[in-house]
Structures are given as C-alpha cells and as structure tokens.
Scaffold this active site. Structure first.
Site, short mmCIF file in Angstrom:
data_model
loop_
_atom_site.label_atom_id
_atom_site.label_comp_id
_atom_site.label_asym_id
_atom_site.label_seq_id
_atom_site.Cartn_x
_atom_site.Cartn_y
_atom_site.Cartn_z
N HIS A 259 48.14 108.49 69.39
CA HIS A 259 49.33 107.75 69.81
C HIS A 259 50.23 107.40 68.64
O HIS A 259 51.43 107.27 68.81
CB HIS A 259 48.93 106.54 70.64
CG HIS A 259 48.53 106.94 72.02
ND1 HIS A 259 47.24 107.29 72.34
CD2 HIS A 259 49.28 107.16 73.13
CE1 HIS A 259 47.20 107.67 73.60
NE2 HIS A 259 48.42 107.60 74.11
N CYS B 192 55.15 114.35 81.28
CA CYS B 192 55.63 113.41 80.26
C CYS B 192 54.80 113.47 78.98
O CYS B 192 54.92 112.61 78.12
CB CYS B 192 55.67 112.00 80.81
SG CYS B 192 54.07 111.42 81.40
C1 PEP Z 1 49.60 111.98 78.19
O1 PEP Z 1 48.38 111.79 78.18
O2 PEP Z 1 50.13 113.11 78.16
C2 PEP Z 1 50.53 110.84 78.24
C3 PEP Z 1 51.80 110.99 78.41
O3 PEP Z 1 49.99 109.62 78.04
P1 PEP Z 1 49.49 109.07 76.62
O4 PEP Z 1 49.89 110.04 75.57
O5 PEP Z 1 50.10 107.74 76.45
O6 PEP Z 1 48.01 109.01 76.80
#
Ligand code: PEP
Ligand code: MG
Length: 753
Positions: free
Chosen positions: A360, A673
């Site tokens: 993240h 996303c």
């Molecule tokens: C994903 O897992 O692709 C997502 C958009 O959520 P995160 O990256 O916050 O886990």
C-alpha cells in the site's frame, strides 16, 4: 553440528570487513569438518571467473589473485552444475585444472558446493583433504547447509560493500532494487529510523542532569496527556472496562516511585533514555519471573508504557532534524502509514529496504506521482543519510553520490519526463475515447488525504475508489462519526453530480492502524477488511452512518465492500447498512438516499460465485492488486517472491477476462480499481475485455486518457487475443511493450520520451 553452523554464520554476519570475515570462516569450517583445506571463491560475472577470496590450506599469496574461468576446473564445474561435487581423487578428474600458484598438489579429496542466492551462483565453497576419500553424506549436508546460509550473508555484505566501496575510477555507486513506482528523481536521502523500542536503546552517559531530568519530566507529562486524549476518544468506541487500561497507565506514570527511580539513575550520570531503560527492564524482569500469568502479563503493560515515554523523549530530537528540500525518503520498511506521515513534507521519491511492488505504500507513492524502489536489501540505513541520489523508478536503479556526467544525463531525462507530462495534460478535458469511438469511464482512486484538492481531478468523471482506511492511519485513535462525516462530506462535495465510491474500512494485511494492532502469522490471510468490520459492527455502523449523513443533499454515494469471499458476508453487511440507513433516516429531517452497494472482487473464491453475488449487489469492482496476490499465492509485500507477483501473469489475465464475460452475462456493472487500470498495457487489455470503468490515481488519469485516445479499440482486441494465448508473464510484458513502442507510446513505460 547445528550450533557450530550457527556460530560460523553468526560470525560471518557480525564481522564488518568481508575479507576478514571470510578468512575467519574458512578456518572455522576447516576445523569443524576436521579437514585440511577450506576455500571460498566469488563469482565475477564481468570477467566470467571465480576469484579465490579466502582459504585456509591453499597458498596465501593466491588469495585475491587466482581466478578460475566459469568453464574451467572443478570449481567451474560446481558453478556450471549448480550442485555439490564430491570426488575422492580430484587430481585424476578430467576437469581438474592444475594451478601451481595455489599449491594444492598434496590434496586429493575435493568437495565443492555452490553458494546460490535468488537463483544466482554467488560463489563456491570447497573443502579438500590429502587422503583420497569420498566426503561423507553428513559432511556434504553440512557444507550445503552452510552455503545456503552464507548466500544471504554474502548478498547483504555485497550490498553493504557497494555502499562503502570507493574506487578512483568510479565516483558513484549503484544499487538495484525492485522498481515499484515509475518516474525519475534527483535528491538527497532522508532516513526515517524505525520507532525505537526500549530494547534497542544503547546506554549512554550524560553529565547534564538538569537537561536530562527536564526532558524526562516533559516526556512523562506528554505521555499522560496522550493517554487522557486517547481514553476520551475511545469512549463509546471500546467497552468501559477496557478504558481502565488508560487510567492504570496514567496511574503508573504519576506514581512518584517509578519517576523517582528514573531521576535517581539520571543523577548517577545516565541520559534520560538510558535511565528509563535501566529501571523499566528491572521491573520487567521481576514481573516476568512471577508464576501468576496475570502479573506476568503486566510486564507487557510496563514495556508498552515505557515505549510511549521513549517515543515522546525521542520526538523532541526528531523535531530538530531538518528535512532536505529534495527529500528522498528511505526506511527499513516504508509503510502506508509512514508515507502518510511524511507526504506533506514534499517527498521526491521513496526507497524501502524491504517490501515489494504492490504494497500500500507503493500504491500511495504512485498516487502521489513519486517514484518508488522497494526491496533494496539489508544495508545499514545510516550509510544513506544525506547522500545525494538519483532514483530511476522504471528500472529500480539507485545511483548514490552521482558524478556530474551522470547527473547531467538524468537531469535531461527528468526534463523529457516533464515534457511528456505537459503534453499529456492537454487531454485532461477531452473525452476518454479510442480513435474508433469506444469510450470507457476513467475514475479516480482517492483517499490519500482528508483534504481533496480539485487539481487532482485531472478529468476524472467521479471517484471509483475512496480508500477510507488511509485517513484512519495517521492518528492515534478511531475517528468519531462526526469527524468521518466531515471528511466524507468534502469528498462527496468534490464530485457533486458524479458517482463517489467509498470503500468501507479495509484494515489488516499491510494496513495497520497504530491504535488497533493485530498480530498474526499470516496477516493477508487473516483478519482483514470486511472480516474485521463484521466482527466490529460498532466500527462499521459508525462509518456507514457517517457516509449516509454526508450523502444527504448529494445522493452520489456508492458503498463498496472489501475482501468479500462469500454471500454471507454480503448479506450481513447489507443488513448492517440497512440498519444504519433506517437510523439515519429516522434522525434526519431531510430525505436520505439509499446508496448503490458494490463488492470488491479480489478474493479468487468470488470468481465462482459471480451469479449469486450479482443478485445481491449493484456493481462489482475488481481489486487486481489482491486478486493477483491471492490467485498466484504471492505476498504483495515480500521481496523474495517479488518477481512472481505479476498482474500480467496469464492466469490473472484469464481470470480478469472470465470476470468480464460473466459480468456481461449477469448484466452487472463492472469496474477495476487495482493498479493495473492505471498502467498503459493494463488499461488497453481491460478496455478490450469490456470493463465499463477504470479507476486509478490522479496522476495516471491523463496518461491513460492519452494512451486510449491514440489507439483503436480493434487494435486492443487483437492485442488481448494474442495475450490470452501467451504462456508466461514475461511473454506478455515483452509483447505489450513492443506494441506500445510501435504505437509511439513507449515513453509511458520507460525513462525518456
Ligand atoms: C486491490 O486489491 O486491487 C485494491 C484496489 O485494494 P487495495 O490495494 O487497497 O487492497
Ligand atoms: Mg484489495
């Protein structure tokens, strides 16, 4: 044997000079194996030979001098075969190479094993003996185990050596990490040291009693204030009896005896941190020696409390540190929380000694448009401090203390990057449509800061993912409903007539909240996302109520549920959302609209429940970051398996295509996303698969729009068809990069225009 092995490896890692460490090691191995010679060779890939680095048994004059070609001698054979070779009479072996300088004529028995790190042969370790005999299985096992452990130590030592090495020919040093966020930066390193634990404090004397005791008193008062505030904020969030812990802590800090003991140690000449450590560790030892588990548990409380005081003691020091204007942040482990803490200080790039491409922290870095390099290795952080550096986020290269020529070269590339950036900006207000008329909605991934900056819109037609957990991170307790209401209101207001998808809290995994610690062996497979919020309806309901209230008068809210693995979770979450809806409606004088509800498709299990899930919710949003992690069983944060984490892996692409086909069949709106949507190659494949919406960081919106406006939909379909037939991720990357170059879009995937 195991103890001997540990001792040898430990000695190897502790000795700062690699040459000395190796020399010491060969002697220890020779003794442990009761043999007559042990030698270590290092591979030099430029010269294509193994260089004798250290030996106890071969001629001293040969150390650092004698080299054996990759395809020569028994040492070369061990390297070529990448396996141990155990020969009773080496001199008679056809591959034996006679090197008079090493003086090994007396030796007959030979056992050599490769030292391999991440599939690469770093060197060879061998033992030799006069008596012509086969080494035993146990001896072979010992040497193989030792070599495996040495590999890590040598790889680390080599990296450290690069940092410290200064030669007359080369004025700068290069390190290689994992390229994680594209872009170039030139700046100076700023090291963020891990928050100190009492255990890592070194005892230091100080002669200024008054200064040190004042510092200590200030830290205690600050800690008491912090505890009071924490306790207040937690009221109503955690049960009453759990709040007692704050009172207990305060009480301990206020008790004269503890403070007096520490002051006494300061009077004896210790600085405040050392005095705190000495006194607390004595207490901890006494508590831990008691049989009663309740009392023993109090040792943890005392340590926690002392760490809080220590933090406040050290904060005073941190504040005096100057941040370089062109700061490149480096830390052992750059986490999302750390980046959230520093992002306002104008970071140019980030470098993390551990971690991998889709943590993240990296996602935040991409959203901020700053390059990031992860997994650089175990190098002492202090050796980076204040060094000038060039960061190439495309290749993962880090150039330390660059010379004028290199600086000029990169300054030129930085200018080209800026030019590309400016050109791309021209399409911000134009529709995102291919040359042959296929359009796709580009939305924004937001949630980086509480404040929403309108310049971040960059032509997005709404927010496709607002990660609510980010504003939960940089603080010391859960936000209240009112606080969350004001955040969400601002976000909904920023796109008043367009959809704003807010994801409910997705903590756990690598997104820890400092005030809600979770310790698990397997955090990504553990208590994360919807699993936590369903177990804590009080947290979930407060959040949903805040969202629904913020939506009054706008009506553009859509709620997205993370980490869904089955229908029960969806049913339970919808029940809670309905409860919040009825509560808010009954409290409000204005009409409250019912938001659309969607789920993240990121746990592979949902791929086989698309029909049932589509009957329950209004939209699907694919989280390709986690889908890749879970489908390939590759931790998105782990440096060791970083090369295996790849959203272009044929299995991931086929899963994404399967989802798109079935979403169309079940007539449900589909978006993506994850980070893949913001990559030129990813975006064109997703467009071809039929994704309705792509959500990405602000920085990428204009770039992707530019790419889409310079390509035909029919071309993307051909590219997709070809990619779905390929068998490895590497083939997919090569093919896509080749296509982008052919389309004149190569500047989006490498440095320069
Ligand atoms: C994903 O897992 O692709 C997502 C958009 O959520 P995160 O990256 O916050 O886990
Ligand atoms: Mg996810």
């Amino acid at each position: 044997m195991l103890t001997t092995l540990r001792r040898i490896v430990l000695a190897l890692t502790k000795e700062p000079e690699l040459d000395l460490a190796l020399q010491h090691m060969v002697t220890q191995v020779k003794e442990a194996m009761a043999t007559e010679c042990c030698s270590v060779y290092f591979a030099d890939y430029e010269q294509e030979h193994f260089l004798l680095m250290a030996s106890d048994g071969l001629a001293k004059a040969a150390h650092g001098q004698v080299a054996i070609g990759f395809s020569e001698g028994l040492v070369g054979l061990v390297g070529q075969r990448e396996e141990p070779i155990n020969i009773a009479n080496a001199q008679q072996h056809p591959r034996f190479k006679h090197s008079p300088e090493v003086k090994e004529d007396d030796f007959n028995a030979f056992l050599g094993t490769p030292i391999i790190h991440q599939r690469k042969v770093l060197g060879i370790i061998s033992v030799q003996q006069k008596q012509a005999r086969q080494f035993t299985e146990n001896e072979e096992a010992f040497l193989v185990t030792l070599a495996a452990q040495m590999a890590m130590a040598i790889a680390d030592a080599e990296a450290k050596g690069i940092i410290n090495r200064k030669t007359s020919q080369q004025h700068w040093q290069k390190l290689q990490g994992i390229p994680a966020s594209p872009g170039l930066a030139i700046g100076h390193f700023y090291v963020s040291y891990p928050q100190a634990q009492l255990s890592s404090v070194s005892l230091i004397k100080s002669s200024s009693f008054h200064k040190q005791s004042k510092l200590f008193q200030q830290a205690v008062s600050k800690t008491i204030r912090d505890l009071g505030q924490m306790s207040q904020r937690m009221q109503g969030v955690i049960p009453e009896d759990a709040l007692d812990i704050f009172d207990m802590y305060k009480h301990m800090l206020e008790s004269a005896s503890l403070g007096d003991e520490i002051i006494e140690k300061i009077r004896l000449g210790w600085n405040a941190e050392s005095a705190l450590k000495i006194v607390i560790e004595q207490y901890v030892m006494q508590f831990e020696a008691v049989d009663d588990p309740y009392i023993r548990e109090r040792a943890t409380d005392i340590k926690d409390l002392a760490n809080r005081v220590l933090f406040n003691l050290q904060e005073t020091k941190v504040k005096t540190t100057d941040f370089p204007e062109d700061m490149v942040l480096i830390a052992q482990d750059v986490t999302a929380a750390l980046l959230a803490e520093y992002q306002h200080k104008g970071i140019k790039a980030i470098v993390s000694l551990s971690g991998s491409t889709n943590s993240h922290a990296v996602i935040l870095a991409r959203a901020l448009g700053i390059p990031a390099i992860m997994g650089v290795g175990s190098i002492p952080l202090a050796s980076f401090n204040n060094k000038q550096v060039i960061i190439d986020g495309y290749s993962g290269e880090i150039f330390l203390s660059p010379d004028q020529n290199l600086l000029k070269e990169y300054q030129h590339l930085v200018v080209e990057e800026q030019e590309l950036h400016n050109i791309v900006k021209e399409v911000i207000d134009l529709p995102s449509i291919t040359r042959d008329g296929k359009s796709v909605e580009l939305l924004l991934n937001a949630g980086l800061g509480v404040e929403f900056d309108h310049s971040m819109k960059n032509g997005a037609v709404g927010i496709g993912l607002y990660r609510t957990e980010i504003p939960f991170m940089d603080r010391n307790c859960f936000p209240s409903e009112q606080e969350q209401f004001s955040w969400y209101r601002k976000v909904l207001q920023s796109f008043p007539r367009q959809p704003v998808v807010m994801r409910t809290l997705d903590v756990g995994g690598d997104k820890a909240l400092p005030y809600f610690p979770i310790t698990e062996d397997n955090p990504f497979l553990g208590w994360r996302g919807i699993r936590i919020t369903l177990d804590h309806p009080e947290i979930f309901l407060v959040q949903v109520r805040a969202m629904l209230k913020a939506n009054i008068g706008f009506g553009n809210l859509e709620i997205l549920l993370p980490m869904i693995s089955g229908v029960t979770e969806v049913d339970d979450a919808i029940r809670l959302i309905n409860q919040a809806y009825f509560e808010v409606s009954s409290e409000s004088t204005e009409p409250v609209s019912k938001p659309k509800i969607g789920i993240m498709l990121e746990v592979p299990a949902v791929i086989f429940q698309l029909k049932e899930l589509s009957q329950r919710v209004d939209f699907f949003s694919v989280g390709s970051n986690d889908l890749t992690q879970y489908l390939l069983a590759v931790d998105r944060n782990n440096t060791r398996v970083a090369a295996l984490y790849d959203a272009y892996h044929p299995a991931v692409l086929r899963a994404l295509n399967f989802i798109a086909e079935h979403a169309q069949q079940h007539l449900i709106e589909l978006s993506l996303c994850g980070e893949l949507a913001g990559e030129p190659g990813g975006a064109l494949l997703l467009l071809a698969m039929g994704y309705d919406k792509l959500s990405m960081n602000s920085h990428n919106i204009a770039r992707i729009k530019w790419v889409l406006r310079h390509i035909d939909y029919t071309q993307t379909q051909q590219i997709l068809r070809h990619c779905l037939m390929l068998t490895t991720a590497k083939q997919v990357h090569n093919y896509i990069n080749e296509q982008l170059e052919l389309l004149g879009l190569g500047g989006f995937v490498r440095a320069g225009k």
